[in-house]
Design a protein around this motif. Structure first.
Motif, PDB file in Angstrom:
ATOM      1  N   ASN A 259       0.848  -1.191   0.000  1.00 23.75           N
ATOM      2  CA  ASN A 259       0.000   0.000   0.000  1.00 23.75           C
ATOM      3  C   ASN A 259       0.889   1.248   0.000  1.00 23.75           C
ATOM      4  O   ASN A 259       1.813   1.346   0.796  1.00 23.75           O
TER       5      ASN A 259
ATOM      6  N   GLU B 266       0.464   4.001   1.185  1.00 30.68           N
ATOM      7  CA  GLU B 266       0.353   4.779   2.413  1.00 30.68           C
ATOM      8  C   GLU B 266       1.029   4.109   3.599  1.00 30.68           C
ATOM      9  O   GLU B 266       0.876   4.556   4.747  1.00 30.68           O
TER      10      GLU B 266
ATOM     11  N   ASP C  56       3.415   3.234   6.505  1.00 33.13           N
ATOM     12  CA  ASP C  56       4.194   4.175   7.297  1.00 33.13           C
ATOM     13  C   ASP C  56       4.836   3.418   8.463  1.00 33.13           C
ATOM     14  O   ASP C  56       4.531   2.246   8.709  1.00 33.13           O
TER      15      ASP C  56
ATOM     16  N   GLU D 160       2.291   7.043  14.958  1.00 30.10           N
ATOM     17  CA  GLU D 160       3.178   7.312  13.825  1.00 30.10           C
ATOM     18  C   GLU D 160       4.539   7.792  14.315  1.00 30.10           C
ATOM     19  O   GLU D 160       4.628   8.643  15.199  1.00 30.10           O
TER      20      GLU D 160
ATOM     21  N   PRO E   7       1.256  12.337   9.130  1.00 27.83           N
ATOM     22  CA  PRO E   7       0.674  11.361   8.206  1.00 27.83           C
ATOM     23  C   PRO E   7       1.016  11.606   6.743  1.00 27.83           C
ATOM     24  O   PRO E   7       0.836  10.722   5.898  1.00 27.83           O
ATOM     25  N   ASN E   8       1.528  12.788   6.423  1.00 26.93           N
ATOM     26  CA  ASN E   8       1.859  13.108   5.036  1.00 26.93           C
ATOM     27  C   ASN E   8       3.324  12.849   4.709  1.00 26.93           C
ATOM     28  O   ASN E   8       3.745  13.000   3.561  1.00 26.93           O
TER      29      ASN E   8
ATOM     30  N   ARG F 184       6.259  10.105   4.572  1.00 33.49           N
ATOM     31  CA  ARG F 184       6.570   8.673   4.614  1.00 33.49           C
ATOM     32  C   ARG F 184       8.010   8.425   4.172  1.00 33.49           C
ATOM     33  O   ARG F 184       8.295   7.495   3.420  1.00 33.49           O
TER      34      ARG F 184
ATOM     35  N   TYR G 219      -0.399   0.706   7.762  1.00 26.54           N
ATOM     36  CA  TYR G 219      -1.153   1.878   7.304  1.00 26.54           C
ATOM     37  C   TYR G 219      -2.569   1.807   7.869  1.00 26.54           C
ATOM     38  O   TYR G 219      -3.057   0.749   8.276  1.00 26.54           O
TER      39      TYR G 219
ATOM     40  N   LYS H 143      -9.180   2.383   5.882  1.00 27.68           N
ATOM     41  CA  LYS H 143     -10.138   3.465   5.662  1.00 27.68           C
ATOM     42  C   LYS H 143     -11.562   2.916   5.676  1.00 27.68           C
ATOM     43  O   LYS H 143     -11.947   2.116   4.826  1.00 27.68           O
TER      44      LYS H 143
END
Length: 326
Positions: A158, A160, A162, A177, A182-183, A185, A218, A221
């Protein structure tokens, strides 16, 4: 007198019939406060027999070092990255202790989940790593990093994914995190590495700046799905036993496992913010003075649900076999 005699005979016959009907069935009783308890601490030694293999190895902390696991996961340490309270000559060798949870069965076996506050993570792999010098746990130097490489097919990565660190709380491990952004990585990459004669392996490489619990994963959602609290009620026959239970919510369609948030009214063990309609398995694994106990229910999450789970006495091997199928 004759009426009373007939009534007594009839009662005896009825009770005998009921005993015959029930003698081969499991009888369950709601638990009492003095017989049943719940565990949130993954380090609790009660369940040590269920945990995955612990890897131990030694190396010179002043030199470059790689350790490759049987599945070709790899740890890599640069020279002199550990904060040692003694002179280098007094710490020529350090000992690493590693435990891993790569898939759902490993998470349940080790008593850890993918909880991140009220959100749910899908994991690419968890590592627990401690380093010891002369029996004393050491940390990394400020700003120092090491590498964790985990084989993953490129099509399953994925974008996203992290890096997360595990914080030990009163209700178990909570993942946060690593960079709290979150933006960003920049501490996880898709990569390739060579493993001796086995050729190139592909997967993800993480660059942690701390030890102990590390997770590359990650957020799942569920923005369009309503969330609910779901609670489990234990039903069993403890007899004279005292049982400690671990509770899990295992997601059928994701590499994700949740640990509960809390115990309510001394009767219910609950999960917060579960996505309604998702396919899950609610699991209770118990350990008494000697025996193990196991119960589970497979279902879709329903709004404000309370699910009673009957837990039966099992052998250690039976519990291990069940967990291995998750």
């Amino acid at each position: 007198m004759k009426t009373n005699l007939k009534f007594g005979i009839a009662t005896i016959i009825l009770l005998s019939f009921l005993h015959w009907q029930c003698k081969d069935e499991d009888v369950f009783f709601p638990y009492g406060d003095d017989a049943i308890g719940f565990n949130f601490d993954w380090k609790n030694s009660t369940f040590d027999d269920l945990k995955t293999e612990e890897y131990k190895f030694e190396f010179d902390p002043h030199l470059y070092f790689e350790y490759t696991f049987p599945d070709f996961s790899r740890l890599t340490f640069d020279p002199s990255i550990f904060q040692l309270d003694i002179s280098p000559s007094e710490c020529s060798t350090v000992k690493a202790v590693v435990r891993r949870a790569l898939v759902k069965k490993d998470m349940v076996a080790n008593g850890v989940g993918t909880n991140s506050n009220n959100e749910i993570l899908e994991s690419s792999g968890m590592f627990y790593l401690e380093i010891f010098c002369n029996g004393k746990s050491v940390n990394l130097k400020p700003g120092a990093k090491y590498q964790i490489q985990i084989p993953v097919d490129q099509s399953n990565i994925n974008p996203e994914v992290d890096l997360f660190y595990g914080e030990e709380t009163s209700t178990g491990i909570n993942w946060v995190e690593a960079d709290k952004n979150p933006n960003n990585r920049l501490n996880v990459f898709f990569s390739e590495w060579e493993v001796d004669s086995f050729g190139l392996k592909t997967g993800i490489t993480c660059f942690p700046e701390r030890l102990k619990w590390i997770n590359c994963d990650y957020f799942l959602k569920f923005d369009s799905i309503d969330l609910t609290e779901a609670c489990l009620i234990v039903s069993t026959n403890p007899g004279n036993d005292t049982i400690t239970f671990n509770a899990y919510c295992v997601f059928k369609d994701y590499n994700a496992v949740l640990r509960p948030c809390c115990v309510k009214n001394s009767e219910k063990i609950c999960f917060s913010a579960l996505p309604i309609g998702q396919n899950v398995i609610y699991i209770l694994v118990g350990k008494g003075k000697v025996d193990y106990y196991l119960g589970y229910v497979e279902k879709k999450v329903e709004k404000d649900e309370m699910t009673q789970i009957h837990c039966q006495k099992k052998t250690l091997q039976e519990v291990k076999d069940f967990i291995s199928m998750l």
